[in-house]
Design a protein around this motif. Structure first.
Motif, short mmCIF file in Angstrom:
data_model
loop_
_atom_site.label_atom_id
_atom_site.label_comp_id
_atom_site.label_asym_id
_atom_site.label_seq_id
_atom_site.Cartn_x
_atom_site.Cartn_y
_atom_site.Cartn_z
N GLU A 309 0.86 -1.19 0.00
CA GLU A 309 0.00 0.00 0.00
C GLU A 309 0.89 1.24 0.00
N PRO A 311 1.18 5.54 -0.15
CA PRO A 311 0.34 6.64 0.29
C PRO A 311 -0.39 7.22 -0.91
N LYS A 335 6.57 6.99 7.43
CA LYS A 335 6.59 5.62 6.94
C LYS A 335 5.38 5.48 6.04
N VAL A 336 5.63 5.12 4.81
CA VAL A 336 4.51 5.18 3.87
C VAL A 336 4.24 3.87 3.18
N ALA A 339 2.35 -3.20 4.26
CA ALA A 339 2.50 -4.51 3.63
C ALA A 339 1.61 -5.51 4.34
N SER A 340 0.90 -6.29 3.57
CA SER A 340 0.07 -7.34 4.18
C SER A 340 -0.02 -8.52 3.23
#
Lengths: 347, 347
Positions: A309, A311, A335-336, A339-340
């Motif tokens: 993901e 931003p 922090k942009v 993660a999943s």
DNA sequence: TTGAAAGCGATACCAG
DNA sequence: CTGGTATCGCTTTCAA
């Protein structure tokens, strides 16, 4: 067989000799007014009221001459511009990243900035920074991590009110969007471990420029597995079939039961080679990619992947805008990268 | 779940108040010489010999101040620049095209041009042309076909010595690199026909911006099959699984024995859906893609495709250079797209 | 060998 | 309401 630049005959005669480029002085002359008046009219200056007939004459003259203002002259006079400079990334960009870039451009446009891509970010950005600075951008957006504190200083000294890097590591003096790719590897490794895998391979792509991401991803894997009984094996792999076939041929000898394939494209490449070699997936070896591309869903078995993901472009544009309006504030660090794991059938 | 712009605390104190940007006058002052001398030294002007001690002092002063020349002021004075403007394409670019673009940039760089990407080419380029013209580029390279004769005229009037379009159709007054996508469809259709297929589907991608290519490709198919007993069926298809599944579900009803899937990505999408539906490939339906991407070789059956050859970036750069040096010559028209079938297992 | 000064195109102040 | 003019940063004659 190469088809290159086959010229075909063309009909139109050479164009008329080019008149010289019309300036505001030409417009003024034609309209019978002064250059100042032209400027007032064309910029709709509110501090000054110009009679309607005059405005008409000026507009008519401008249109007739095809007058277009000279951006360089204007910003020279104004002492600043609204140009945001963004060197092109020097790594191969996937659909994810290029969508992000496009979004940023659009969002900055909405805030009335002019986004200009000039040159390429690369390993020697500190030298390149000088060239960028010549354009006197109000802000600079640098992908990758070739820019050091020196480069940032050069840019700031030449008037850049904001320097923003998009990279895994922050740079002294610059705002940073931290793309934490360790998280990607971390995610993948924890997933594989949780599924009972212990001998884990990590694909290291051969593509130049990708180390920027592959090294942190590997570090993330290592970090996730530290203190466990799992092993980590680096697997160099070029983006071509032969390389994949070679790797697959010695696969059984490696004794791995899982592989994090850097991203979905490399995963596809490797998975195909493994299948051709008769390696069962996920039975014998589990495979996980990253980036959550469409193609992962089309593979069989369906490819597990790490969804990334970024931003929104709007957020980044607003960061730039904030920084430009108030350059004195300390650089922000964000922090942009989210993660999943998307679990499908390959792991 | 969205991870966006999580700010993390940062340590460094606010930077020192920004001094104003050093100019050549500052350098002159510090070095104890005139601005003219500074200019001579920093530009290595050969018409004038400056004593070695003076040169040193100037260089030292420039370094100490972090002096960077002001490109706008310079080109204003010079009356011209070597900027080549290239609006970003407004269609999704594949690896093929983006490599081409990168090559062009590099080649123009070698010829000492400064390539700048500004804004986006799109359907309304005639209006955008005005904004581009404000930058006074020496040449403009426009992908796609949003630019008309009017836009070209605006650019030329404001000093552009060359306007080059990369599109299927030429534009009055501009040099043209004709991307003949009809050839792609033509190729594919002749191949399918030669393999005995008669009821031929053509995928029309839903992706905005792709009509630029899909329409000519379809026309090429039609043209290749004119006067034969073959039929052509348009198949609208969005780039997602549901759309592909819907199309596949009604596939048998369509009675097609072959499909030209626009490109390899759409081919992969469709092929997977057809296979899930139990349609045999190539037995029941032959599939051919285009672009000759790596992924085609990884599919099973291996995907037949149309290999596309673009001109070398060097060639295009040289065209631009020629045009800039001699703007009076009539616009050149080049056919620059070579298409040839790569026959694999899917057709 | 160096310096003074004109001027590129647009804008904004200050007079008229 | 409109016009002269200084100015932005830099290059390039022309003189000294």
């Amino acid at each position: 067989m190469r088809y290159v630049m086959v010229q075909i005959p063309n009909t139109p005669p050479p164009p008329a000799p080019p008149r010289s480029v019309p300036t505001s002085a030409d417009v003024a002359r034609l309209a019978g007014v002064s250059r100042a008046t032209v400027s007032y009219v064309l910029n709709n200056t509110s501090a000054v009221r110009i009679s309607e007939p005059t405005r008409r004459r000026v507009h008519a003259a401008a249109r007739e001459l095809g007058y277009v203002p000279h951006a360089a002259a204007r910003s020279l006079r104004a002492g600043h511009s609204r140009m945001v400079l963004m060197p092109a990334p020097n790594f191969p960009v996937g659909p994810l990243y290029s969508r992000f870039i496009a979004e940023v451009q659009w969002a900055l446009g909405r805030l009335d900035y002019t986004v200009v891509q000039y040159g390429t970010a690369g390993p020697h950005d500190d030298e390149a920074a000088r060239a960028w600075a010549e354009l006197r951008p109000v802000a600079v957006l640098v992908p990758g991590s070739g820019l050091g504190a020196r480069g940032v200083a050069v840019l700031k000294r030449s008037g850049a009110r904001a320097v923003v890097t998009l990279a895994p590591e922050p740079v002294e003096g610059a705002h940073a969007l931290l793309m934490d790719h360790e998280a990607v590897g971390h995610c993948a490794a924890r997933h594989l471990y949780a599924r009972g895998r212990r001998r884990i391979g990590v694909v290291m792509p051969g593509d130049a420029g990708l180390e920027l991401f592959s090294v942190p991803r590997l570090a993330g894997v290592r970090h996730a597995l530290r203190g466990t009984d799992a092993t980590v094996t680096e697997l160099p792999l070029a983006h071509d079939e032969e390389s994949a076939a070679r790797l697959a041929a010695r696969w059984r000898g490696l004794g791995l039961d899982a592989v994090f394939a850097y991203n979905d494209e490399y995963a596809m490449l490797l998975m195909r080679a493994l299948q051709d070699e008769g390696v069962a997936i996920p039975g014998e070896t589990a495979v996980i990619g990253a980036d959550d591309l469409m193609l992962g869903r089309l593979l069989r078995p369906r490819l597990s992947t790490v969804h990334i993901e970024l931003p929104s472009g709007r957020d980044l544009a607003e960061l730039v805008d904030r920084a430009v309006r108030d350059p004195a504030t300390a650089p922000e660090r964000h922090k942009v990268l989210g993660a999943s794991v998307v679990h499908r059938d390959s792991s």
